[in-house]
Design a protein around this motif. Structure first.
Motif, PDB file in Angstrom:
ATOM      1  N   MET A  67       0.577  -1.753   0.219  1.00  0.00           N
ATOM      2  CA  MET A  67      -0.279   0.215   0.300  1.00  0.00           C
ATOM      3  C   MET A  67       1.250   1.633  -0.182  1.00  0.00           C
ATOM      4  SD  MET A  67      -2.878   1.405   2.773  1.00  0.00           S
ATOM      5  CE  MET A  67      -4.249  -0.479   2.657  1.00  0.00           C
ATOM      6  N   VAL A  68       0.502   1.896  -0.928  1.00  0.00           N
ATOM      7  CA  VAL A  68       1.558   3.800  -1.044  1.00  0.00           C
ATOM      8  C   VAL A  68       0.959   4.412   0.003  1.00  0.00           C
ATOM      9  CG1 VAL A  68       1.981   3.407  -3.499  1.00  0.00           C
ATOM     10  CG2 VAL A  68       0.086   4.425  -2.631  1.00  0.00           C
ATOM     11  N   PRO A  69       2.253   5.307   0.549  1.00  0.00           N
ATOM     12  CA  PRO A  69       1.789   5.596   1.845  1.00  0.00           C
ATOM     13  C   PRO A  69       0.096   7.138   1.122  1.00  0.00           C
ATOM     14  CG  PRO A  69       4.212   5.698   1.045  1.00  0.00           C
ATOM     15  CD  PRO A  69       3.399   5.535   0.027  1.00  0.00           C
ATOM     16  N   GLU A  70       0.090   7.334   0.521  1.00  0.00           N
ATOM     17  CA  GLU A  70      -0.832   8.384   0.563  1.00  0.00           C
ATOM     18  C   GLU A  70      -2.342   7.545   0.278  1.00  0.00           C
ATOM     19  OE1 GLU A  70      -0.339  11.092   0.534  1.00  0.00           O
ATOM     20  OE2 GLU A  70      -2.503  11.718   0.308  1.00  0.00           O
ATOM     21  N   GLN A  71      -2.437   5.989  -0.157  1.00  0.00           N
ATOM     22  CA  GLN A  71      -3.099   5.289   0.703  1.00  0.00           C
ATOM     23  C   GLN A  71      -3.916   4.946   1.943  1.00  0.00           C
ATOM     24  OE1 GLN A  71      -2.277   2.303  -2.353  1.00  0.00           O
ATOM     25  NE2 GLN A  71      -4.344   2.616  -3.209  1.00  0.00           N
ATOM     26  N   ARG A  72      -2.196   4.817   2.413  1.00  0.00           N
ATOM     27  CA  ARG A  72      -2.683   4.549   4.105  1.00  0.00           C
ATOM     28  C   ARG A  72      -3.504   5.937   4.831  1.00  0.00           C
ATOM     29  NH1 ARG A  72       2.840   3.414   4.200  1.00  0.00           N
ATOM     30  NH2 ARG A  72       3.177   4.631   4.805  1.00  0.00           N
ATOM     31  N   GLN A  92      -5.257   8.155   3.556  1.00  0.00           N
ATOM     32  CA  GLN A  92      -6.671   8.128   3.142  1.00  0.00           C
ATOM     33  C   GLN A  92      -7.557   7.127   4.404  1.00  0.00           C
ATOM     34  OE1 GLN A  92      -8.088  10.540   1.489  1.00  0.00           O
ATOM     35  NE2 GLN A  92      -9.951   9.692   2.737  1.00  0.00           N
ATOM     36  N   GLN A  93      -6.587   6.215   4.490  1.00  0.00           N
ATOM     37  CA  GLN A  93      -7.245   4.862   6.123  1.00  0.00           C
ATOM     38  C   GLN A  93      -8.064   5.667   7.240  1.00  0.00           C
ATOM     39  OE1 GLN A  93      -6.694   0.646   5.046  1.00  0.00           O
ATOM     40  NE2 GLN A  93      -6.726   1.460   3.351  1.00  0.00           N
ATOM     41  N   ILE A  94      -6.547   6.214   7.083  1.00  0.00           N
ATOM     42  CA  ILE A  94      -6.363   7.136   8.711  1.00  0.00           C
ATOM     43  C   ILE A  94      -7.572   8.116   8.732  1.00  0.00           C
ATOM     44  CG2 ILE A  94      -5.307   8.072  10.524  1.00  0.00           C
ATOM     45  CD1 ILE A  94      -2.499   6.902   9.452  1.00  0.00           C
ATOM     46  N   ALA A 110     -10.657   6.578   8.567  1.00  0.00           N
ATOM     47  CA  ALA A 110     -11.009   5.551  10.910  1.00  0.00           C
ATOM     48  C   ALA A 110     -11.721   6.955  11.642  1.00  0.00           C
ATOM     49  CB  ALA A 110     -10.125   4.915  10.517  1.00  0.00           C
ATOM     50  N   LEU A 111     -10.792   8.184  10.879  1.00  0.00           N
ATOM     51  CA  LEU A 111     -10.926   8.924  11.992  1.00  0.00           C
ATOM     52  C   LEU A 111     -12.521   9.752  11.567  1.00  0.00           C
ATOM     53  CD1 LEU A 111      -7.655  11.225  12.132  1.00  0.00           C
ATOM     54  CD2 LEU A 111      -8.857  10.371  14.520  1.00  0.00           C
ATOM     55  N   GLY A 112     -13.064   9.820  10.795  1.00  0.00           N
ATOM     56  CA  GLY A 112     -14.213  10.336  10.742  1.00  0.00           C
ATOM     57  C   GLY A 112     -15.339   9.171  10.655  1.00  0.00           C
ATOM     58  N   THR A 113     -14.998   8.009  11.018  1.00  0.00           N
ATOM     59  CA  THR A 113     -16.040   6.824  11.318  1.00  0.00           C
ATOM     60  C   THR A 113     -15.374   7.030  13.169  1.00  0.00           C
ATOM     61  OG1 THR A 113     -15.779   5.240   9.604  1.00  0.00           O
ATOM     62  CG2 THR A 113     -16.324   4.694  12.150  1.00  0.00           C
ATOM     63  N   ARG A 114     -15.137   6.905  13.610  1.00  0.00           N
ATOM     64  CA  ARG A 114     -14.045   6.957  15.690  1.00  0.00           C
ATOM     65  C   ARG A 114     -14.370   7.894  15.805  1.00  0.00           C
ATOM     66  NH1 ARG A 114      -9.563   2.263  14.756  1.00  0.00           N
ATOM     67  NH2 ARG A 114      -9.765   2.420  13.481  1.00  0.00           N
ATOM     68  N   GLY A 115     -13.232   8.922  15.297  1.00  0.00           N
ATOM     69  CA  GLY A 115     -13.406  10.283  15.699  1.00  0.00           C
ATOM     70  C   GLY A 115     -11.888  10.414  16.878  1.00  0.00           C
ATOM     71  N   MET A 116     -11.625   9.147  16.678  1.00  0.00           N
ATOM     72  CA  MET A 116     -10.117   8.958  17.838  1.00  0.00           C
ATOM     73  C   MET A 116      -9.411   7.495  16.961  1.00  0.00           C
ATOM     74  SD  MET A 116      -9.009   9.408  21.771  1.00  0.00           S
ATOM     75  CE  MET A 116      -7.067   8.625  21.860  1.00  0.00           C
ATOM     76  N   VAL A 117      -8.663   7.709  16.809  1.00  0.00           N
ATOM     77  CA  VAL A 117      -7.644   6.698  16.919  1.00  0.00           C
ATOM     78  C   VAL A 117      -6.826   6.536  17.308  1.00  0.00           C
ATOM     79  CG1 VAL A 117      -8.693   6.586  13.794  1.00  0.00           C
ATOM     80  CG2 VAL A 117      -6.493   7.472  14.268  1.00  0.00           C
ATOM     81  N   ARG A 118      -5.775   5.494  17.642  1.00  0.00           N
ATOM     82  CA  ARG A 118      -4.558   5.043  18.120  1.00  0.00           C
ATOM     83  C   ARG A 118      -4.008   4.182  17.615  1.00  0.00           C
ATOM     84  NH1 ARG A 118      -4.620   5.166  23.525  1.00  0.00           N
ATOM     85  NH2 ARG A 118      -2.629   3.173  23.515  1.00  0.00           N
ATOM     86  N   LEU A 146      -3.342   1.944  14.894  1.00  0.00           N
ATOM     87  CA  LEU A 146      -3.215   1.372  13.296  1.00  0.00           C
ATOM     88  C   LEU A 146      -1.991   0.804  12.352  1.00  0.00           C
ATOM     89  CD1 LEU A 146      -3.762   5.561  13.167  1.00  0.00           C
ATOM     90  CD2 LEU A 146      -5.443   3.808  12.425  1.00  0.00           C
ATOM     91  N   ALA A 147      -1.139   0.802  13.504  1.00  0.00           N
ATOM     92  CA  ALA A 147       0.345   0.308  13.166  1.00  0.00           C
ATOM     93  C   ALA A 147      -0.382  -1.460  13.147  1.00  0.00           C
ATOM     94  CB  ALA A 147       1.008   0.264  13.851  1.00  0.00           C
ATOM     95  N   ASN A 148      -0.847  -2.327  13.103  1.00  0.00           N
ATOM     96  CA  ASN A 148      -1.655  -3.825  13.332  1.00  0.00           C
ATOM     97  C   ASN A 148      -1.923  -4.029  12.145  1.00  0.00           C
ATOM     98  OD1 ASN A 148      -0.338  -4.898  15.430  1.00  0.00           O
ATOM     99  ND2 ASN A 148      -1.646  -4.066  17.316  1.00  0.00           N
ATOM    100  N   GLN A 149      -2.916  -2.630  11.951  1.00  0.00           N
ATOM    101  CA  GLN A 149      -4.316  -3.249  11.136  1.00  0.00           C
ATOM    102  C   GLN A 149      -4.059  -2.671   9.767  1.00  0.00           C
ATOM    103  OE1 GLN A 149      -7.279  -0.041  12.280  1.00  0.00           O
ATOM    104  NE2 GLN A 149      -7.793  -1.422  14.283  1.00  0.00           N
ATOM    105  N   LEU A 150      -2.885  -1.830   9.580  1.00  0.00           N
ATOM    106  CA  LEU A 150      -2.860  -1.145   8.087  1.00  0.00           C
ATOM    107  C   LEU A 150      -0.996  -2.222   7.999  1.00  0.00           C
ATOM    108  CD1 LEU A 150      -3.012   2.260   8.225  1.00  0.00           C
ATOM    109  CD2 LEU A 150      -4.315   0.254   7.215  1.00  0.00           C
ATOM    110  N   GLY A 151      -0.804  -3.124   9.214  1.00  0.00           N
ATOM    111  CA  GLY A 151       0.473  -3.722   8.784  1.00  0.00           C
ATOM    112  C   GLY A 151       2.224  -2.719   8.644  1.00  0.00           C
ATOM    113  N   VAL A 152       1.861  -1.753   9.355  1.00  0.00           N
ATOM    114  CA  VAL A 152       3.407  -1.641   9.481  1.00  0.00           C
ATOM    115  C   VAL A 152       3.776  -0.916  10.755  1.00  0.00           C
ATOM    116  CG1 VAL A 152       2.837   0.128   6.807  1.00  0.00           C
ATOM    117  CG2 VAL A 152       1.994   0.516   8.759  1.00  0.00           C
TER     118      VAL A 152
END
Length: 260
Positions: A1-6, A8-10, A13-21, A25-31
């Motif tokens: 996954m290129v950085p910009e796609q990653r 955008q996913q962040i 996720a913020l738009g859905t949850r309001g806060m991310v850890r 994110l590292a676990n979910q995105l595999g980085v």
């Protein structure tokens, strides 16, 4: 996954949850966690989020007015203000920074207090101009219209020859690693100088500011005498700040009668 796609996913996720850890994110995105931190820094630079301790939240609306901010977290700000002004001895010179929590401190100043106020906050200057025991001086310089906050070279030059006993400063972020940060470059510069030229340095900040990182660095935590915050501060954020050697004073809540 290129950085910009990653990234955008962040944002999604913020738009859905309001806060991310960051670790989630590292676990979910595999980085790596370091990669996520770089992504969060870049997204904050663009104004798409706000860094907080351990992750990020949605970015505040930039169009938020002084009146709207002054009307938010009022019980917390008044509790902080009442606690802070009790620390002031008479016949002192005190710096009052920009910001709505600092303005609440000016409003909480006892009617029998005698001393000098230096401020970069036009709201503070207006409120204290009729205080019988106070000599108030507004910094010269460039004033932001609605904020009535003063910054710029003329304001900064005042501290070439002037020091103060106590500085009450605001913050847009107080982070264990990043220290004290602000969202306006000119105000951050004035704040930094005020801290460097004062004997006691108190940051007045409601608990929503703790753990956050804003755009412009002011100073590290070692330069601060103490932070005064409200009782809604979470234990994990409080423990992280204290572990870095920062003194944190938690102001007791104000009563309904004191809010009237």
């Amino acid at each position: 996954m290129v950085p910009e796609q990653r990234r955008q996913q962040i944002v999604t996720a913020l738009g859905t949850r309001g806060m991310v850890r960051a670790d989630d994110l590292a676990n979910q995105l595999g980085v790596s966690l370091e990669t996520i931190r770089r992504d969060l820094n870049e997204l904050e630079r663009r104004g798409e989020l706000t860094r907080v301790y351990g992750g990020a939240t949605r970015a505040p609306k930039r169009s938020e007015s002084w009146d709207r901010r002054a009307g938010s977290h009022v019980p917390a700000k008044r509790a902080i203000a009442r606690y802070a002004v009790r620390l002031l001895q008479p016949q002192r010179t005190v710096f009052f920074d920009a910001g709505t929590t600092i303005y609440e401190a000016a409003k909480a100043l006892p009617g029998d207090w005698v001393g000098s106020i230096l401020t970069g906050n036009g709201h503070v200057e207006q409120h204290l101009s009729d205080h019988p025991g106070v000599r108030v001086q507004l910094l010269p310089g460039d004033m932001r219209d609605e904020e009535l906050s003063v910054s710029g070279p003329a304001a900064e030059r005042v501290f070439d020859k002037k020091s103060v006993d106590v500085a009450f400063v605001g913050a847009d972020g107080i982070h264990p690693q990043a220290g004290l940060t602000g969202c306006h470059e000119g105000e951050a510069a004035v704040r930094r100088l005020a801290i460097s030229k004062s004997f006691e340095r108190y940051v007045l900040a409601d608990s929503s500011k703790l753990g956050r990182v804003s755009q412009f660095r002011v100073t590290d935590l070692a330069s601060i005498t103490a932070v005064i915050t409200d009782s809604d501060v979470t234990k994990d954020v409080l423990d992280a700040l204290v572990a870095r050697g920062l003194r944190v004073h938690v102001a007791p809540p104000v009563s309904v009668e004191q809010l009237a």
